[in-house]
Design a protein around this motif. Structure first.
Motif: not given
Length: 221
Positions: A64-67, A75-81
């Protein structure tokens, strides 16, 4: 006349932007929920055991921190998935445990249906009334602190009555988050669809788990 025209155009631009964020949020939310269902199915088929609570918290809050750190980039999309896939994977062992009950499938489908109806109903309230639910922010912050502390106490001392109260509290908490976050998007308080998606996803996840717990605790099995 010029000022009034400018004001109307600004309002129109904000409205268009809000609709765009809302549309992207719902699209991404649908995809992440589907992806979570897939990873949950994988975990069930692999016979994965329930994850250690500390490993779960490290993984969940770390992702969640990464998102949040990458929410304004691709990169936020990759972190979200990655985050939603992880959450779905941890849900698999819980669903497997419920399926061992004689009425397990019924409990899961009932909780799933109640979650869908609740989310749709609350979203409709925020979208149709267009009421500003920003006043719920203090309740959400206080509720999160109280519920986390109560959850820890219930786990340490194995108090079933408190566990029931915590599940009921999370239902109210998740409902408040859905109203608040949807309202934020509508009124321009949230202009990042990735962050909006994560907030709604966590609310739906907590809502489903809490409803499933309530149904399981009140079940004859």
């Amino acid at each position: 006349m010029v000022d009034r025209t400018y004001g109307v155009s600004q309002t129109g631009a904000r409205s268009v932007e809000s609709h765009k964020v809302l549309r992207n949020t719902y699209m991404l939310l649908a995809m992440t929920l589907l992806f979570s269902a897939v990873t949950a199915g994988i975990a069930m088929s692999m016979g994965i055991q329930r994850m250690n609570i500390f490993v779960f918290f490290i993984g969940a809050y770390g992702l969640m921190f990464l998102v949040h750190k990458t929410a304004h980039s691709a990169a936020g999309l990759l972190a979200t998935f990655a985050f939603t896939g992880f959450m779905g994977f941890t849900l698999g062992p819980i669903l497997s445990a419920y399926l061992t009950l004689s009425n397990g499938p019924q409990l899961i489908m009932t909780a799933l249906g109640m979650t869908a109806v609740t989310f749709a109903g609350l979203s409709a309230v925020a979208l149709i009334t267009r009421k500003d639910f920003s006043f719920l922010s203090n309740f959400i912050i206080a509720g999160a602190i109280v519920l986390i502390l109560a959850m820890v106490v219930a786990m340490i001392f194995n108090i079933s009555g408190l566990a029931l109260a915590v599940s009921a509290g999370f239902v109210l908490f998740a409902s408040a988050v859905i109203l608040f976050e949807t309202s934020q998007v509508i009124h321009g308080g949230q202009d990042n669809y990735i962050l909006a998606t994560i907030s709604l996803y966590v609310a739906i996840y907590n809502l489903f788990i809490s409803l499933l717990s309530l149904l399981g605790l009140t079940s004859s099995d």
